[in-house]
Design a protein around this motif. Structure first.
Motif, PDB file in Angstrom:
ATOM      1  N   LEU A  55       0.294   9.532  -8.721  1.00 54.72           N
ATOM      2  CA  LEU A  55       0.414   8.961  -7.380  1.00 54.72           C
ATOM      3  C   LEU A  55       1.851   8.701  -6.947  1.00 54.72           C
ATOM      4  O   LEU A  55       2.072   8.147  -5.872  1.00 54.72           O
ATOM      5  CB  LEU A  55      -0.380   7.659  -7.311  1.00 54.72           C
ATOM      6  N   ALA A  56       2.839   9.100  -7.751  1.00 59.04           N
ATOM      7  CA  ALA A  56       4.238   8.789  -7.436  1.00 59.04           C
ATOM      8  C   ALA A  56       4.910   9.874  -6.606  1.00 59.04           C
ATOM      9  O   ALA A  56       6.109  10.023  -6.647  1.00 59.04           O
ATOM     10  CB  ALA A  56       5.027   8.562  -8.726  1.00 59.04           C
ATOM     11  N   GLY A  61       3.576   2.036   0.608  1.00 59.68           N
ATOM     12  CA  GLY A  61       3.690   0.729   1.248  1.00 59.68           C
ATOM     13  C   GLY A  61       3.052  -0.349   0.398  1.00 59.68           C
ATOM     14  O   GLY A  61       2.426  -0.077  -0.635  1.00 59.68           O
ATOM     15  N   PHE A  62       3.193  -1.597   0.842  1.00 58.90           N
ATOM     16  CA  PHE A  62       2.665  -2.734   0.099  1.00 58.90           C
ATOM     17  C   PHE A  62       1.161  -2.617  -0.123  1.00 58.90           C
ATOM     18  O   PHE A  62       0.663  -2.852  -1.221  1.00 58.90           O
ATOM     19  CB  PHE A  62       2.993  -4.045   0.833  1.00 58.90           C
ATOM     20  N   ALA A  66      -0.612  -2.485  -3.749  1.00 57.56           N
ATOM     21  CA  ALA A  66      -1.537  -3.548  -4.138  1.00 57.56           C
ATOM     22  C   ALA A  66      -2.928  -2.988  -4.423  1.00 57.56           C
ATOM     23  O   ALA A  66      -3.604  -3.434  -5.358  1.00 57.56           O
ATOM     24  CB  ALA A  66      -1.612  -4.616  -3.048  1.00 57.56           C
ATOM     25  N   ALA A  67      -3.350  -1.999  -3.634  1.00 62.31           N
ATOM     26  CA  ALA A  67      -4.668  -1.395  -3.844  1.00 62.31           C
ATOM     27  C   ALA A  67      -4.750  -0.661  -5.174  1.00 62.31           C
ATOM     28  O   ALA A  67      -5.833  -0.510  -5.734  1.00 62.31           O
ATOM     29  CB  ALA A  67      -4.990  -0.436  -2.699  1.00 62.31           C
ATOM     30  N   LEU A  68      -3.633  -0.207  -5.690  1.00 63.21           N
ATOM     31  CA  LEU A  68      -3.603   0.419  -7.010  1.00 63.21           C
ATOM     32  C   LEU A  68      -3.378  -0.606  -8.110  1.00 63.21           C
ATOM     33  O   LEU A  68      -4.015  -0.572  -9.159  1.00 63.21           O
ATOM     34  CB  LEU A  68      -2.499   1.483  -7.072  1.00 63.21           C
ATOM     35  N   TRP A 154       6.894  -7.213  -5.183  1.00 69.05           N
ATOM     36  CA  TRP A 154       8.122  -6.947  -5.925  1.00 69.05           C
ATOM     37  C   TRP A 154       8.342  -5.444  -6.091  1.00 69.05           C
ATOM     38  O   TRP A 154       9.448  -4.944  -5.909  1.00 69.05           O
ATOM     39  CB  TRP A 154       8.043  -7.645  -7.280  1.00 69.05           C
ATOM     40  N   LEU A 155       7.278  -4.713  -6.436  1.00 65.59           N
ATOM     41  CA  LEU A 155       7.392  -3.269  -6.599  1.00 65.59           C
ATOM     42  C   LEU A 155       7.687  -2.575  -5.267  1.00 65.59           C
ATOM     43  O   LEU A 155       8.419  -1.591  -5.222  1.00 65.59           O
ATOM     44  CB  LEU A 155       6.116  -2.700  -7.218  1.00 65.59           C
ATOM     45  N   ARG A 156       7.145  -3.071  -4.176  1.00 66.05           N
ATOM     46  CA  ARG A 156       7.429  -2.492  -2.861  1.00 66.05           C
ATOM     47  C   ARG A 156       8.907  -2.630  -2.523  1.00 66.05           C
ATOM     48  O   ARG A 156       9.528  -1.707  -2.006  1.00 66.05           O
ATOM     49  CB  ARG A 156       6.566  -3.157  -1.785  1.00 66.05           C
TER      50      ARG A 156
END
Length: 176
Positions: A55-56, A61-62, A66-68, A154-156
């Motif tokens: 998926l990268a 987006g956020f 978050a959904a993953l 944080w990842l976003r």
């Protein structure tokens, strides 16, 4: 900016995996007060890396992160609990009998988080949650979702920073 190159994609997936697995492992060890089998952590890390690599392909987006992240964290928690129960038994003691004869001693060799589990105050799995209120499961789910949302934010921000860095490098490197 294209961030879908194979090397950058692998780096992004590795960073995501390191963050998710470290967060899940540490929180699970602290809450269960028992170390995790190395093979269980390695299996979760491999699964998370494969999913993240697939998926990268582009900046997310956020909401998509978050959904993953939240289902991955909940799945990792389930696998960790299953690994602890298979290796240490439901009460945290050693598993004996036919399970050892089948080779679980090979799968359960080594532990991740032993010092963290000792610091948390115990060496027996599920000592705290054994006689907990049924609402504890909902509180644990809410804690997982909150941690997942914070980690996704944080990842976003990291995704955005990486994209901006690559744009700046490309703008200054290939300037006529």
């Amino acid at each position: 900016m294209d961030i879908s190159g194979t090397q950058l994609r692998a780096v992004r997936a590795a960073l995501f995996t390191a963050f998710v697995v470290t967060l899940s492992t540490a929180s699970h060890v602290l809450l269960s007060r028992a170390p995790l089998p190395v093979t269980t952590v390695a299996a979760v890390a491999a699964g998370v890396f494969c999913t993240a690599y697939a998926l990268a392909g582009r900046e997310r987006g956020f909401g998509r992160i978050a959904a993953l992240l939240i289902p991955l964290e909940l799945a990792a928690d389930t696998v960790f609990t299953t690994g602890q129960h298979a290796c240490y038994g439901r009460a945290g003691g050693p598993v004996t009998g036919p399970l050892r004869a089948v080779g679980f001693d090979v799968l359960c060799h080594g532990a991740v988080g032993t010092p963290l589990a000792q610091m948390a105050g115990g060496s027996r799995a599920s000592a705290v949650l054994a006689h907990a209120d049924p609402a504890a499961a909902w509180l644990l789910l809410a804690a997982h979702v909150c941690v997942g949302l914070l980690a996704a934010a944080w990842l976003r921000r990291g995704e955005r920073a990486l994209t901006q860095l690559l744009r700046a490098v490309a703008a200054t490197t290939f300037r006529p």
